[in-house]
Design a protein around this motif. Structure first.
Motif, PDB file in Angstrom:
ATOM      1  N   CYS A  75      45.415  42.196  40.489  1.00  0.00           N
ATOM      2  CA  CYS A  75      44.400  43.197  40.161  1.00  0.00           C
ATOM      3  C   CYS A  75      43.616  42.657  38.960  1.00  0.00           C
ATOM      4  CB  CYS A  75      45.084  44.518  39.806  1.00  0.00           C
ATOM      5  SG  CYS A  75      43.970  45.762  39.112  1.00  0.00           S
ATOM      6  N   CYS A 106      37.368  46.657  36.721  1.00  0.00           N
ATOM      7  CA  CYS A 106      37.743  46.396  38.117  1.00  0.00           C
ATOM      8  C   CYS A 106      36.566  45.675  38.768  1.00  0.00           C
ATOM      9  CB  CYS A 106      38.035  47.715  38.825  1.00  0.00           C
ATOM     10  SG  CYS A 106      37.934  47.548  40.625  1.00  0.00           S
ATOM     11  N   ASN A 119      47.171  50.475  36.193  1.00  0.00           N
ATOM     12  CA  ASN A 119      46.761  49.149  36.692  1.00  0.00           C
ATOM     13  C   ASN A 119      46.985  48.086  35.615  1.00  0.00           C
ATOM     14  OD1 ASN A 119      45.558  51.178  38.308  1.00  0.00           O
ATOM     15  ND2 ASN A 119      44.023  49.752  39.059  1.00  0.00           N
TER      16      ASN A 119
END
Ligand code: 13P
Ligand code: SF4
Length: 336
Positions: A94, A180, A122
């Motif tokens: 990630c 992200c 995350n």
């Protein structure tokens, strides 16, 4: 996967084999909404990060096959250490996790001893171990609102989620500079063009999107909240600003409606597919159930440190913990 392995898999009815192994192994298959439709359809449960954590903590299965990314499977192992947790592809990482190396985060924390650390799920187990409370996009607001008003907060690793939470709750927060790559790829210009084509379609966006996308959203929330909004909205067309595989669940539940993935700079949404989630495939799920590999392992000392902030999130999110007096709730994180 090498040619010999592909050969071996040729001719197998993978769905039937996965079904057989699921029973033989007493396995549960958990999948995130960003997985391909074929993996979502095979899963016992599909959900957002908070729901998947809860399922992992509650399951009676002996094996958890996690169709998601590594930090999610790691959370399952931290919450259910006695289970075998497998991830079809161990390279499913990630960009947010990558943006927050544990030693740098530890130094950041140490430089701000009067702040508590709210950390987005995350991230790696090592970063969780340096944190006070873990949050997901569906639990963060409730957790922030439960904190004493004078409590200073630092938030990592997603600066866009942190900025949106700060705006929503009115709480100033020190933000880590992570993003992200999937939600950063949406184009404001293309989104505005799409909105002009569909003036009645509301935009539902994930808070991992940058502010220039969130500014055009009618609804902002976790994947589960976006799904709920899309199904309950009276509008027949919805623009979806998150990883587009979630549209599979929308189309299944509301086949009469039209769901349009928000576009990237090319005017399409293909650049917004998560490359890490895409590493998991039907073939790799079959192999992982057959071989019980690759397995997630978390050293026990690290697991126990990472468990504390995760359990705080689960307790606060479920309403079980309401007393957030700093001295009781935030014992200092000890050294390595
Ligand atoms: P949620 O499913 O909790 O909204 O998280 C989205 C995400 O990006 C997971 O990687
Ligand atoms: Fe990480 Fe973004 Fe992929 Fe979610 S969509 S796993 S936050 S890179």
């Amino acid at each position: 996967m090498d040619a010999r392995r592909r050969e071996t898999l040729a001719g197998l009815d993978l769905r039937a084999e996965i079904e057989r192994l699921r029973k033989e192994r007493n396995a549960v298959i958990l999948a995130h909404y960003y997985q391909t439709p074929e993996l979502q359809d095979l899963a016992d449960f599909v959900g957002d990060s908070l729901e998947l954590s809860r399922k992992a903590a509650e399951t009676n299965a002996d094996v958890i096959a996690f169709c998601g990314v590594r930090f999610m499977a790691e959370v399952a192992k931290i919450l259910s250490p006695q289970k075998i947790v497998i991830l079809p592809d161990m390279d499913a990482g990630c960009s947010l996790e990558d943006s927050c190396p544990p030693d740098e985060f530890g130094a950041f924390r140490a430089a701000h001893p009067d702040h508590i650390s709210l950390t987005y799920i995350n991230c790696s187990a090592a970063v969780k171990a340096h944190s006070d409370i873990i949050v997901t996009s569906s639990s963060a607001e409730k957790i922030i609102n439960a904190l004493p008003k004078d409590q200073k907060i630092l938030f990592a690793p997603d600066k866009h989620l942190g900025a949106w939470l700060s705006k929503k709750t009115g709480r100033e927060m020190l933000l880590w500079d992570g993003t992200c790559i999937v939600h950063e790829a949406f184009s404001e210009t293309e989104l505005l063009k799409l909105k002009a084509l569909h003036p009645d379609a509301p935009v539902a966006a994930h808070p991992e999107c940058p502010a220039h996308i969130l500014d055009h959203a009618d609804m902002i929330g976790s994947t589960s909240a976006i799904l709920k909004f899309a199904l309950e909205s009276p509008s027949q067309t919805i623009i979806v600003a998150t990883e587009p595989h979630i549209i599979h669940q929308m189309e299944k539940a509301a086949p009469g409606k039209t769901f349009i993935g928000a576009p990237g700079a090319d005017g399409k949404c293909s650049c917004n597919m998560c490359p890490y989630m895409a590493l998991n495939t039907l073939e790799k799920l079959y192999l992982s159930l057959r071989d019980l590999e690759p397995r997630i392992e978390v050293p026990e000392a690290l697991r126990l440190r990472a468990l504390l902030p995760l359990n705080r999130m689960l307790a606060i999110a479920s309403g079980a913990a309401t007393d957030l007096t700093p001295a009781q709730t935030f014992p200092p994180v000890t050294g390595d």
